[in-house]
Design a protein around this motif. Structure first.
Motif, short mmCIF file in Angstrom:
data_model
loop_
_atom_site.label_atom_id
_atom_site.label_comp_id
_atom_site.label_asym_id
_atom_site.label_seq_id
_atom_site.Cartn_x
_atom_site.Cartn_y
_atom_site.Cartn_z
N LEU A 225 0.82 -1.21 0.00
CA LEU A 225 0.00 0.00 0.00
C LEU A 225 0.85 1.26 0.00
N ASN A 226 2.11 1.17 0.42
CA ASN A 226 3.01 2.32 0.39
C ASN A 226 3.70 2.49 -0.97
N ASN A 227 3.42 1.59 -1.88
CA ASN A 227 4.02 1.64 -3.21
C ASN A 227 3.08 2.42 -4.15
N SER A 228 3.50 3.59 -4.58
CA SER A 228 2.65 4.44 -5.41
C SER A 228 2.34 3.80 -6.76
N ALA A 229 3.26 2.97 -7.26
CA ALA A 229 3.01 2.29 -8.54
C ALA A 229 1.80 1.37 -8.45
N LEU A 230 1.61 0.75 -7.29
CA LEU A 230 0.45 -0.12 -7.09
C LEU A 230 -0.84 0.68 -7.23
N TRP A 231 -0.88 1.87 -6.64
CA TRP A 231 -2.08 2.69 -6.69
C TRP A 231 -2.36 3.21 -8.11
N VAL A 232 -1.30 3.60 -8.80
CA VAL A 232 -1.48 4.07 -10.18
C VAL A 232 -2.04 2.94 -11.05
N ALA A 233 -1.46 1.74 -10.91
CA ALA A 233 -1.94 0.60 -11.69
C ALA A 233 -3.38 0.26 -11.32
N ALA A 234 -3.70 0.33 -10.03
CA ALA A 234 -5.04 -0.03 -9.57
C ALA A 234 -6.10 0.96 -10.04
N ILE A 235 -5.79 2.27 -9.94
CA ILE A 235 -6.77 3.29 -10.36
C ILE A 235 -6.97 3.22 -11.88
N MET A 236 -5.86 3.03 -12.60
CA MET A 236 -5.99 2.84 -14.04
C MET A 236 -6.87 1.64 -14.35
N TYR A 237 -6.68 0.57 -13.55
CA TYR A 237 -7.43 -0.65 -13.81
C TYR A 237 -8.92 -0.47 -13.49
N PHE A 238 -9.24 0.44 -12.58
CA PHE A 238 -10.64 0.78 -12.32
C PHE A 238 -11.30 1.25 -13.62
N PHE A 239 -10.63 2.14 -14.34
CA PHE A 239 -11.21 2.71 -15.56
C PHE A 239 -11.22 1.70 -16.71
N ILE A 240 -10.13 0.95 -16.86
CA ILE A 240 -10.06 0.02 -17.98
C ILE A 240 -11.03 -1.13 -17.80
N LYS A 241 -11.23 -1.55 -16.55
CA LYS A 241 -12.16 -2.65 -16.32
C LYS A 241 -13.61 -2.20 -16.45
N PHE A 242 -13.87 -0.95 -16.13
CA PHE A 242 -15.19 -0.38 -16.39
C PHE A 242 -15.51 -0.48 -17.87
N THR A 243 -14.53 -0.13 -18.71
CA THR A 243 -14.73 -0.18 -20.16
C THR A 243 -14.84 -1.63 -20.65
N ARG A 244 -13.88 -2.47 -20.22
CA ARG A 244 -13.85 -3.84 -20.73
C ARG A 244 -15.09 -4.63 -20.35
N TYR A 245 -15.57 -4.46 -19.13
CA TYR A 245 -16.73 -5.23 -18.70
C TYR A 245 -18.03 -4.72 -19.31
N THR A 246 -18.02 -3.47 -19.72
CA THR A 246 -19.18 -3.00 -20.48
C THR A 246 -19.26 -3.76 -21.80
N TYR A 247 -18.12 -3.88 -22.48
CA TYR A 247 -18.10 -4.64 -23.73
C TYR A 247 -18.32 -6.12 -23.46
N LEU A 248 -17.77 -6.62 -22.38
CA LEU A 248 -17.88 -8.04 -22.08
C LEU A 248 -19.32 -8.47 -21.87
N PHE A 249 -20.07 -7.70 -21.08
CA PHE A 249 -21.43 -8.09 -20.71
C PHE A 249 -22.53 -7.45 -21.56
N TRP A 250 -22.23 -6.31 -22.23
CA TRP A 250 -23.28 -5.55 -22.89
C TRP A 250 -23.16 -5.47 -24.40
N LEU A 251 -22.04 -5.89 -24.97
CA LEU A 251 -21.87 -5.73 -26.41
C LEU A 251 -22.95 -6.43 -27.23
N PRO A 252 -23.30 -7.70 -26.93
CA PRO A 252 -24.39 -8.32 -27.69
C PRO A 252 -25.71 -7.56 -27.54
N THR A 253 -25.99 -7.07 -26.33
CA THR A 253 -27.22 -6.31 -26.10
C THR A 253 -27.22 -5.01 -26.89
N TYR A 254 -26.08 -4.32 -26.92
CA TYR A 254 -25.94 -3.07 -27.69
C TYR A 254 -26.18 -3.32 -29.18
#
Length: 432
Positions: A225-254
């Motif tokens: 938790l004291n490693n800033s690289a971990l937080w940067v990777a994690a926050i970035m992954y928040f956004f990328i996973k928001f995008t990827r899971y939208t396509y993963l679960f909603w693309l056929p519906t769209y």
């Protein structure tokens, strides 16, 4: 020595293959729900809000489970933790096939999410114990294709059982859940029986010493938790996973609701996302090892800037016909899966080292899963009130934020690369 080297190679191939199949199999019991959604809505009278609730509960269980399973895999080893998760996912899908009320389906979605949450952190831990840092970019790029190929073939597999009436026609929608459960069941048996947590006695002395380079380091949760690289990777992954899971679960519906595709055409077209995403994963891994010398953050940043450009063009391309739509979906998959796999795999292993790989992977994936958790509700709200095209404007913003975050750690890992170079030069001098 040759015998030991051959044994080392065989064991490393075994671990690579079985862990790859493990996460590949998880996706068969994950992608089937997105393919079946439109048909379930028609048969059971659901709507997008009900589906969002199922995906949301799945994502909540998946998010919370990441932290727990990451800790447990580091403490007790991934074999028992991941094996248990596979069994939970299989049970959830078996009952999914015979339950039709929204309350029960939501509960089963949560059980499936809990089981699936053991997969990534546990299997990354498994891989970190068998492969060295300097080879992880390339090795993990090939290994990370497990969830790309799993998503691609899982989509095709579920679409087949949804639309083809050659086998078990009386079971109807049940087949979409039971057939993937059977696939994961076979894989689970092989994984539990034939994998090992660590390479004790299974590798040559040279390989074991190399892999144990960081064994004396205690990597606590506080250290991570004291490693800033971990937080940067994690926050970035928040956004990328928001995008990827939208396509993963909603693309056929769209594709059905937004572009008027048939359910069959939507299912097969949506598989392009993972199909081209495969190339993105390999590209990112090789680029990070061969060009950026084991630095992961620059590669992720550049690909996410590219993603933002493709997303700006996406509404234009979908208005030009089926083929341009497939091109848009493929490019988005390429630019999404590359940084996704790199930062949650090789980068997590680098940040956590061998002793903390599962905790680092679990933390990054856990933060990312918050984005996954929010995505169905945001998608349902935006699509219902503003239309599907507004979503892509949201994704442009999230991809740009992610790219800037990773760029802030552009040189992360450079120090370690220089130290390794000095070490190798010293060895050459001593040898000469």
């Amino acid at each position: 020595m040759n015998l030991l080297r051959n044994t080392s190679t065989i064991w490393r191939f075994r671990i690579f293959g079985l862990t790859w199949l493990g996460y590949f199999g998880f996706y068969f019991c994950r992608k089937n729900l997105s393919v079946a959604n439109v048909s379930m809505q028609a048969e059971y009278g659901f709507d997008n809000n009900d589906y969002a609730l199922m995906v949301g509960v799945y994502s909540l269980a998946y998010m919370l489970g990441q932290y727990i399973s990451g800790y447990l895999s580091d403490k007790y080893g991934p074999r028992i933790i991941v094996g248990t998760g596979m069994i939970l996912s299989i049970l959830a899908n078996l009952f999914f096939g015979v339950m039709g009320t929204i309350v029960v389906l939501v509960m089963l979605a949560g059980l499936n999410g809990l089981g699936q949450s053991t997969g990534w952190s546990g299997l990354v831990k498994n891989m970190s114990s068998w492969f060295r840092k300097e080879e992880r970019g390339v090795v993990m790029s090939w290994w990370s294709t497990c969830y790309v190929v799993g998503g691609f073939l899982g989509t095709l597999f579920a679409t087949y059982w949804l639309t083809n009436q050659s086998f078990w026609p009386k079971l109807g929608l049940t087949r979409v859940f039971w057939a993937p459960a059977l696939v994961l069941g076979i894989i689970a048996g092989a994984y539990i029986l034939f994998t090992r947590n660590k390479p004790d006695r299974h590798l040559s002395t040279e390989d074991q010493e190399s892999l144990r380079e960081h064994d004396d380091e205690t990597v606590s949760i506080k250290d991570l938790l004291n490693n800033s690289a971990l937080w940067v990777a994690a926050i970035m992954y928040f956004f990328i996973k928001f995008t990827r899971y939208t396509y993963l679960f909603w693309l056929p519906t769209y594709l059905v609701q937004g572009l008027n595709y048939s359910a069959e055409n939507a299912g097969y077209t949506s598989s392009i996302y993972e199909f081209v995403g495969f190339a993105g994963v390999i590209f990112a891994g090789y680029l990070s090892d061969k060009v950026f010398k084991t630095r992961r953050f620059p590669v992720g940043s550049l690909m996410l800037f590219g993603l933002s450009i493709v997303l700006v063009l996406q509404p234009i391309l979908t208005g030009m016909g089926h083929v341009p739509t497939m091109i848009a979906i493929g490019l988005i998959g390429f630019m999404t899966y590359g940084p996704d796999s790199l930062m949650s795999g090789a980068a997590a292993m680098d940040i956590g080292s061998e002793n903390g790989a599962a905790k680092a992977a679990g933390f990054i994936n856990g933060i990312g899963s918050i984005g996954q958790l929010l995505s169905p509700f945001i998608v349902a709200f935006v699509s219902n009130h503003f239309g599907w095209e507004m979503l892509f404007k949201v994704f442009v913003f999230t991809s740009l934020i992610s790219a800037i975050l990773l760029a802030s750690k552009w040189n992360f890992g450079k120090k370690e690369v220089l130290e390794e170079k000095v070490k190798m030069d010293t060895l050459k001098v001593k040898t000469n």
